[in-house]
Motif scaffolding. Structure first.
Motif, PDB file in Angstrom:
ATOM      1  N   UNK A  29       0.828  -1.211   0.000  1.00  0.00           N
ATOM      2  CA  UNK A  29       0.000   0.000   0.000  1.00  0.00           C
ATOM      3  C   UNK A  29       0.863   1.262   0.000  1.00  0.00           C
ATOM      4  N   UNK A  30       2.000   1.201   0.687  1.00  0.00           N
ATOM      5  CA  UNK A  30       2.905   2.358   0.725  1.00  0.00           C
ATOM      6  C   UNK A  30       3.371   2.707  -0.682  1.00  0.00           C
ATOM      7  N   UNK A  31       3.807   1.702  -1.417  1.00  0.00           N
ATOM      8  CA  UNK A  31       4.326   1.957  -2.755  1.00  0.00           C
ATOM      9  C   UNK A  31       3.209   2.328  -3.722  1.00  0.00           C
ATOM     10  N   UNK A  32       1.997   1.777  -3.518  1.00  0.00           N
ATOM     11  CA  UNK A  32       0.864   2.159  -4.348  1.00  0.00           C
ATOM     12  C   UNK A  32       0.506   3.631  -4.120  1.00  0.00           C
ATOM     13  N   UNK A  33       0.538   4.062  -2.873  1.00  0.00           N
ATOM     14  CA  UNK A  33       0.156   5.441  -2.541  1.00  0.00           C
ATOM     15  C   UNK A  33       1.214   6.430  -3.029  1.00  0.00           C
ATOM     16  N   UNK A  34       2.468   6.177  -2.688  1.00  0.00           N
ATOM     17  CA  UNK A  34       3.535   7.144  -2.986  1.00  0.00           C
ATOM     18  C   UNK A  34       4.042   7.038  -4.422  1.00  0.00           C
TER      19      UNK A  34
END
Length: 483
Positions: A192-197
């Motif tokens: 989710x971190x990489x999807x968001x950022x």
């Protein structure tokens, strides 16, 4: 050097032992004590690994005591190629092939395979075999060890399963999840971190995460994070994080330390929750509330002005109009307490604690001939979180008293008493000399329901109403810590 140990009948050797040879160039008085053959045998038998020796052709002629203790075998049964009986039949062909290859090449051998114990349970062992060569480079002996690694392999397998489950769990969460080493070094971010950022995988490890924060929030976030690392206190902050679209969105960041049995921090686990929409909605609600409050206060001001210009010009009428206008203005101030508030409209304004708040809320009900209410008891401090629900309740009680209760008649009075009992703050509202009270009202108004919910849900308190013949009595109990 190696010496044969003959069998009891003197016909064939069943084991070998090592006899040390001292150098002739070393003085006997200076040389360290050299272990004898019994010492070498003692060392070999008590090594934690299973040990054995074989001839150059692979014929095993000696095992240490650990081997026989584990396998439950005898030297006679194991000599030569008898060791095959304690190997897993399914694995044995592969073991034999590798062993024969080493014998033929003279190269060391290493392999993982199971060996059956005396309890008939197969456990995996890491086996290492090295050749012993003479001066001509010819293999004259093979030395082998078997080290049990079953527990280690099981632990590693369990860890892999646990890590796989954790990966699935964290990636399935709607929040961004991350973890750090005890010193704060970021070593994991979920999908989710990489999807968001939208940043490349691994680019925010270490201290790289601070670069995706809004420039105005970086120093504050870094300072709070360093404080948590030093003190072990939970980390919580709101900041703006750059979305992969390039837009900064508001995020709620939280992290808790993971401690071992000794209380030492072994890891930090954190989450990032997108609160941008909620924060914008709250800001919009705050704006609407302030606008509505402003309009209501303007209505109070207009009413007070109308009273002033519409009253007769006599001195008595002017004094009466001024008194009524003052009460309306005070009602406007009380309304400002009772309305919902956000962070930008914090309502604490140096009113001197709970008594000051009560006095401000009750000021619209003062009369020129005397105060219709009394406030007494122990005063306590009031915070932003508790002031609004308290104001809502007192405002509701006062307006109901004006409409139906003690303040609806000239002689009626209200006594407000405050007290601290253990960890509870108790507020008692007691009406007297008003209209007779017979039964509770058949219906509960929305204002009463709203004020009750505020006290119970927001402050964890309790409200008890008693419709005594002499007047309504309300007892409010709130945990002191919640004020």
């Amino acid at each position: 050097m190696l010496h044969k140990r003959p069998s009891q009948n003197g016909t064939a050797p069943h084991s070998y032992w090592l006899e040390p040879v001292a150098s002739a160039t070393v003085n006997a008085t200076d040389a360290p004590e050299v272990p004898g053959s019994d010492d070498f045998r003692l060392i070999a038998d008590n090594m934690p690994a299973l040990c054995w020796m074989a001839r150059s052709d692979g014929y095993i002629f000696w095992y240490n005591r650990r081997w026989h203790d584990y396998c439950g075998t005898t030297p006679q049964a194991m000599e030569g190629w008898g060791w095959q009986s304690v190997h897993d039949p399914a694995e044995l062909p592969g073991v034999m092939e590798r062993w024969q290859q080493s014998i033929a090449s003279g190269q060391p051998f290493e392999m993982l395979f199971p060996i059956r114990g005396s309890d008939a349970v197969f456990r995996r062992f890491l086996t290492r075999i090295v050749p012993v060569t003479n001066e001509a480079g010819e293999v004259v002996r093979w030395l082998g060890t078997n080290v049990e690694v079953e527990s280690q392999l099981n632990a590693e397998a369990a860890l892999e399963v646990s890590e796989a489950k954790l990966q699935v769990l964290t990636d399935a969460m709607p929040q961004m999840v991350w973890s750090t080493l005890p010193d704060g070094y970021h070593d994991y971010f979920n999908a989710r971190w990489y999807e968001f950022t939208g940043v490349p995988y691994g680019s925010t490890d270490g201290e790289g995460w601070n670069g995706v924060f809004h420039a105005e929030d970086q120093e504050r976030a870094w300072g709070l994070w360093q404080h948590s690392l030093k003190t072990g206190e939970p980390y919580e902050i709101e900041y703006r994080l750059r979305h992969h679209s390039g837009v900064y969105r508001w995020i709620l960041g939280r992290a808790l330390p993971v401690r071992n049995v000794h209380g030492s921090i072994t890891r930090w686990i954190g989450t990032c929750t997108d609160i941008d929409e909620a924060k914008r909605n709250a800001a919009l609600g705050e704006l609407v509330s302030r606008e509505l409050s402003h309009r209501i206060k303007n209505i109070f001001a207009v009413i007070a002005g109308l009273i002033g210009i519409s009253s007769p010009k006599s001195a008595d009428a002017a004094a009466y109009a001024k008194e009524v206008s003052g009460r309306i203005a005070a009602l406007g101030r009380a309304h400002n307490f009772a309305r919902p508030h956000g962070p930008e409209s914090a309502i604490l304004q140096n009113f001197g604690g709970l008594h000051g708040l009560l006095a401000e809320l009750m000021s619209p009900y003062d009369h020129a001939e005397g105060r219709r209410y009394a406030i007494s008891g122990q005063d306590v401090a009031v915070g932003d979180r508790s002031a609004t629900p308290l104001a809502l309740l007192i405002h509701e009680l006062a307006t109901n008293a004006v409409k139906y209760g003690a303040l609806s008649e000239g002689k009626g009075r209200v006594a407000i008493t405050t007290d601290v009992r253990d960890d509870q703050v108790v507020i008692i509202w007691a009406e007297t000399d008003g209209p007779p009270v017979s039964n509770p009202p058949a219906q509960t108004g929305f204002g009463t329901q709203l004020s009750d919910i505020s006290i119970v849900s927001q402050l964890g308190g309790a409200i008890d109403r008693a419709w005594d013949p002499e007047g309504l009595k309300v007892t409010i109990s709130i945990p002191k810590a919640h004020l």
